[in-house]
Design an enzyme around this catalytic site. Structure first.
Site, short mmCIF file in Angstrom:
data_model
loop_
_atom_site.label_atom_id
_atom_site.label_comp_id
_atom_site.label_asym_id
_atom_site.label_seq_id
_atom_site.Cartn_x
_atom_site.Cartn_y
_atom_site.Cartn_z
N ASP A 75 0.85 -1.22 0.05
CA ASP A 75 0.06 -0.02 -0.07
C ASP A 75 0.56 1.23 -0.09
OD1 ASP A 75 -2.14 -1.66 0.24
OD2 ASP A 75 -3.02 -0.88 2.03
N HIS A 221 3.94 -1.95 3.04
CA HIS A 221 4.06 -0.87 2.33
C HIS A 221 5.10 -0.29 1.91
CE1 HIS A 221 1.01 -0.68 5.53
NE2 HIS A 221 0.30 0.29 4.94
#
Ligand SMILES: [Zn+2]
Length: 258
Positions: A75, A221
């Site tokens: 993400d 991430h």
């Protein structure tokens, strides 16, 4: 599992019974407060924990897969400092992943965004601004954020995106409505790494690998050196366990694009 709709129906019924009971002198009025408190607690938890599927259903894993596969998801990118290193690492392990990109980051780094697609990874929508207050946005604002990101994906990648990863994993009735209007599939996770916290590399890796099994969706991430270090160890672990990292659409047999 409890959903927002069921909890609302039960709460309203209980409130009616208690109000009726108060009028008929069966119970005191203050009994409505614990009911409202329980509603607030359940709704706060359900809005923050994507695995609950409280406001709408998200794909959080594929427990039915027969293949020795997992899906690593990233993400918050594309990130000019870390995404290229993540891509290089994935390439060296012949691993595929899914990148849930922030719209404004796509617009700022379109070439990097194209490289993710060219490398054979899947792209998903992760809001346009990734605002800290996204969970409090009204319906129109949520819809605009998701539409703008899909437009950036179309403009720079030529793809009509169908996958959405809720920012911070937060869901609510406005997000539910926007996801429905745009025909998106919400993608959650069942292995949260907490790689954006102060936890050590070892702890993060342990969190992911402790109960890892085929069909799992891992949340990372592509925005820190720590994640890069953890990713390398994770890919080695997967290799040892004979688990393949594939895109989310491949793991869950979904259409990533229209
Ligand atoms: Zn995010």
């Amino acid at each position: 599992m409890l959903t927002f709709k069921t909890v609302n129906i039960i709460t309203v019924l209980l409130l009616i019974i208690l109000l009726l009971g108060y009028v008929l002198n069966w119970n005191p009025l203050w009994l409505i407060f614990p009911i409202i408190t329980i509603w607030l607690i359940l709704t706060a938890l359900g809005s923050g924990l994507i695995g609950w599927n409280y406001h709408f259903k998200s794909v959080n894993s594929n427990p039915n897969t027969q293949k020795h596969q997992v899906a690593i998801t990233f993400d918050d990118g594309p990130n000019p400092e870390f995404t290229p290193q993540v891509l290089a690492l994935l390439k060296s392990f012949h691993a595929k992943a899914t990148f849930f990109c922030i719209g404004k980051n796509i617009d700022q780094h379109p070439d990097l965004f194209k490289t993710i697609i060219e490398d054979g990874h899947t792209i998903g929508n992760h809001t346009y601004s990734h605002s800290n207050t996204f969970g409090f946005f009204g319906f129109t604002k949520v819809l605009t954020e998701l539409q703008e990101t899909n437009q950036s994906i179309k403009k720079h990648g030529g793809l009509h995106c169908k996958l959405y990863r809720p920012a911070f994993g937060v869901t609510n009735p406005n997000i539910r409505k926007a996801v429905k209007v745009l025909g998106l599939t919400s993608i959650g996770w069942n292995q949260r790494s907490f790689d954006t916290t102060n936890l050590s590399d070892v702890t993060i890796l342990k969190r992911i690998t402790k109960n890892l099994k085929k069909g799992d969706i891992i949340l990372l991430h592509d925005s820190s050196a720590k994640t890069l270090r953890v990713l390398e160890q994770l890919l080695l672990f997967l290799q040892q366990q004979n688990l393949e990292s594939v895109t989310i659409d491949s793991l869950c047999q979904l259409e990533a694009y229209a």
